[in-house]
Design an enzyme around this catalytic site. Structure first.
Site, PDB file in Angstrom:
ATOM      1  N   HIS A   1      51.825  39.596  37.404  1.00 31.85           N
ATOM      2  CA  HIS A   1      50.903  38.571  36.898  1.00 31.85           C
ATOM      3  C   HIS A   1      50.390  39.035  35.535  1.00 31.85           C
ATOM      4  CE1 HIS A   1      48.300  35.110  37.039  1.00 31.85           C
ATOM      5  NE2 HIS A   1      48.835  34.751  38.206  1.00 31.85           N
TER       6      HIS A   1
ATOM      7  N   ASP B   1      50.656  29.071  45.043  1.00 31.45           N
ATOM      8  CA  ASP B   1      51.873  28.275  45.188  1.00 31.45           C
ATOM      9  C   ASP B   1      52.997  29.190  45.650  1.00 31.45           C
ATOM     10  OD1 ASP B   1      51.377  25.485  44.037  1.00 31.45           O
ATOM     11  OD2 ASP B   1      50.553  26.764  42.457  1.00 31.45           O
TER      12      ASP B   1
ATOM     13  N   HIS C   1      38.516  29.576  36.684  1.00 30.25           N
ATOM     14  CA  HIS C   1      37.277  29.423  37.438  1.00 30.25           C
ATOM     15  C   HIS C   1      36.066  29.120  36.556  1.00 30.25           C
ATOM     16  CE1 HIS C   1      39.260  31.909  40.876  1.00 30.25           C
ATOM     17  NE2 HIS C   1      39.657  30.665  40.847  1.00 30.25           N
TER      18      HIS C   1
HETATM   19  C1  LIG Z   1      52.342  24.788  38.231  1.00 29.82           C
HETATM   20  C2  LIG Z   1      52.189  26.277  38.275  1.00 29.82           C
HETATM   21  C3  LIG Z   1      51.527  26.867  39.327  1.00 29.82           C
HETATM   22  C4  LIG Z   1      51.381  28.249  39.422  1.00 29.82           C
HETATM   23  N1  LIG Z   1      50.779  28.795  40.512  1.00 29.82           N
HETATM   24  C5  LIG Z   1      50.747  30.140  40.635  1.00 29.82           C
HETATM   25  C6  LIG Z   1      50.200  30.755  41.811  1.00 29.82           C
HETATM   26  O1  LIG Z   1      49.731  30.065  42.725  1.00 29.82           O
HETATM   27  N2  LIG Z   1      50.203  32.099  41.886  1.00 29.82           N
HETATM   28  C7  LIG Z   1      50.718  32.894  40.880  1.00 29.82           C
HETATM   29  O2  LIG Z   1      50.707  34.095  40.982  1.00 29.82           O
HETATM   30  N3  LIG Z   1      51.224  32.332  39.769  1.00 29.82           N
HETATM   31  C8  LIG Z   1      51.261  31.002  39.626  1.00 29.82           C
HETATM   32  N4  LIG Z   1      51.776  30.451  38.488  1.00 29.82           N
HETATM   33  C9  LIG Z   1      52.318  31.334  37.442  1.00 29.82           C
HETATM   34  C10 LIG Z   1      51.281  32.142  36.731  1.00 29.82           C
HETATM   35  O3  LIG Z   1      50.361  31.335  36.052  1.00 29.82           O
HETATM   36  C11 LIG Z   1      52.029  33.087  35.775  1.00 29.82           C
HETATM   37  O4  LIG Z   1      53.114  33.666  36.403  1.00 29.82           O
HETATM   38  C12 LIG Z   1      51.147  34.195  35.300  1.00 29.82           C
HETATM   39  O5  LIG Z   1      50.195  33.672  34.415  1.00 29.82           O
HETATM   40  C13 LIG Z   1      51.917  35.286  34.538  1.00 29.82           C
HETATM   41  O6  LIG Z   1      52.530  34.763  33.411  1.00 29.82           O
HETATM   42  P1  LIG Z   1      54.106  34.799  33.230  1.00 29.82           P
HETATM   43  O7  LIG Z   1      54.707  34.582  34.561  1.00 29.82           O
HETATM   44  O8  LIG Z   1      54.394  33.650  32.298  1.00 29.82           O
HETATM   45  O9  LIG Z   1      54.452  36.134  32.654  1.00 29.82           O
HETATM   46  C14 LIG Z   1      51.912  29.069  38.374  1.00 29.82           C
HETATM   47  C15 LIG Z   1      52.566  28.467  37.299  1.00 29.82           C
HETATM   48  C16 LIG Z   1      52.717  27.089  37.227  1.00 29.82           C
HETATM   49  C17 LIG Z   1      53.446  26.479  36.082  1.00 29.82           C
END
Ligand SMILES: Cc1cc2nc3c(=O)[nH]c(=O)nc-3n(C[C@H](O)[C@H](O)[C@H](O)COP(=O)(O)O)c2cc1C
Length: 415
Positions: free
Chosen positions: A104, A355, A17
């Site tokens: 998260h 997503d 943001h």
């Molecule tokens: C293209 C893309 C879109 C993402 N969209 C979301 C989202 O809408 N909501 C969410 O909780 N995590 C989303 N993530 C994942 C988070 O960024 C990620 O799970 C979070 O930073 C925690 O990190 P980790 O899962 O690698 O441990 C997305 C990841 C990618 C690659």
């Protein structure tokens, strides 16, 4: 840290943001024709709001090139580029002032830095990957022009819905030495050697097997309707990579590829070649026998390619293919029993736009990281070859030390 690479160095910046996100790319060769359109193509494939299967956050993600080129030609100097964050809604996240979102990065960022961005995922948000995708598009343009390298990623599974011929047939019998073809079928290998981005983009899931793509859509919609999320896998193939890339022992090609892939948010698994499936097949069936390449080059190739194009951490000239596992996104609107930052038990139903499944949007991110890895390793190997070519030839080496049929000067020379 936020910089990746040795000679092709990519530094990304930005939070979910803040005013903008982007990257500085150092080490791009001069003289490459490059326009914002080359980069925008891949950013459009990554951007949110592409279909009902992705987050509705409405970002145009227009790239603004700041430096490093003139008249659409790179100068060899750092390329800076930025994309404005336009559709921020920080108030969507107010409940996460109290609650770290389960699975998260809210809790770990705060633990590590003692302070964190007040809304959204901050630096852990997938907005950060915009810089990677832009940098990858630049690397990819060079790789395509200089070497004809092709990089194509696609969604191979969503939840338990797999492209059917990509999955191992279940056999619990330890005495049954399965054929390696059972691990990765002929049809799947054909898909790997022929799949194009156009085929991948035919369906919003980015699965090139259309029958499976429809089932994947239903699975993602089910997750969305249940205020839940679902994971999946992305498979990627890199074609026409020269042999000799990779820096043993700690920067073996697959090690750097794994490092790059596992730095993408939400990744949980990486496998190359036959991967985990290959572990169930004996060496007699898993080995890749050598053959003279049919292209008239006089070089050795391999009859099969269970190695995934890498042996001893060095590329062997065959296609490189690998698969990445992405978890089910953490932010879900379904109420979850959890605890607040101060330990008070409670329930979190996240608001905001999320997503339900990240893999359709992860496809260009995987392609970008693959491009950056190949680019960096190519520049390193070319530097080594150029340095070796300047030395006088050694004529006293035993035959076992030199490649048969090649003069030593040729062997040391640049490709
Ligand atoms: C293209 C893309 C879109 C993402 N969209 C979301 C989202 O809408 N909501 C969410 O909780 N995590 C989303 N993530 C994942 C988070 O960024 C990620 O799970 C979070 O930073 C925690 O990190 P980790 O899962 O690698 O441990 C997305 C990841 C990618 C690659």
């Amino acid at each position: 840290m936020s910089t990746y690479g040795n000679l092709f160095r990519v530094t990304t910046y930005g939070e979910s943001h803040c005013a903008s996100v982007g990257a500085i790319i150092d080490g791009c060769p001069p003289g490459l024709t490059l326009s914002a359109d080359d980069i925008q193509l891949q950013l459009n494939r990554r951007r949110p709001g592409q279909s009902d299967l992705t987050t509705p956050r409405n970002e145009k993600d227009r790239v603004l090139l700041q430096s490093g080129l003139e008249h659409d030609v790179t100068l060899g100097t750092p390329i800076a580029l930025l994309v404005k964050n336009e559709d921020q809604r920080p108030h969507d996240y107010s409940e996460t002032d109290l609650y770290p979102r389960p699975s998260h990065a809210d809790y770990t960022y705060l633990e590590k830095y003692g302070v964190k961005a007040s809304s959204g995922g901050g630096r852990s948000s997938a907005r950060e990957t915009i810089g990677r995708v832009a940098a990858g598009a630049i690397a990819e343009k060079y790789l395509k022009q200089a070497y004809g390298i092709e990089i194509v990623a696609f969604v191979s599974s969503v939840g338990k819905v797999h492209i059917p011929f990509s999955v191992q047939r279940p056999s619990q019998d330890d005495e049954d030495d399965e054929q390696v073809e059972d691990a990765l079928s002929e049809e799947f290998r054909h898909l790997l050697s022929t799949v194009t981005r156009e085929q991948v983009d035919q369906h919003p899931t980015r699965c090139p097997h259309l029958e499976t793509a429809e089932k994947m859509t239903q699975r993602i919609i089910r997750a969305k309707d249940n205020l839940d999320s679902i994971g999946g896998t992305v498979t990627c193939v890199i074609r026409n990579v020269p042999s000799g890339l990779g820096e043993p022992v700690f920067d073996k090609f697959e090690a750097t590829l794994g490092h790059a892939m596992l730095s993408i948010p939400a990744t949980k698994a990486f496998e190359i070649g036959s991967g985990f499936r290959g572990t169930e097949v004996p060496g007699s069936k898993h080995n890749d026998p050598f053959v003279l390449k049919p292209d008239g080059s006089g070089r050795l190739g391999t009859k099969t390619n269970w190695s995934g194009g890498v042996q001893g951490g060095i590329t062997n000239g065959e296609d490189i293919y690998f698969r990445i596992g992405f978890k089910s996104p953490a932010t879900i609107s379904q109420a979850q029993a959890t605890a607040q930052y101060d330990g008070t038990p409670g329930s979190l139903a996240a608001r905001g736009r999320h997503d339900p499944c990240v893999v359709p949007r992860a496809v260009p991110i995987v392609e970008a990281m693959a491009s950056i890895v190949v680019m960096d390793q190519l520049l390193i190997q070319n530097a080594r070859k150029t340095a070796a070519a300047l030395l006088p030839p050694i004529t006293t080496l035993p035959k076992t030390m030199v490649m048969p049929g090649k003069a030593q000067t040729e062997q040391n020379g640049t490709a």
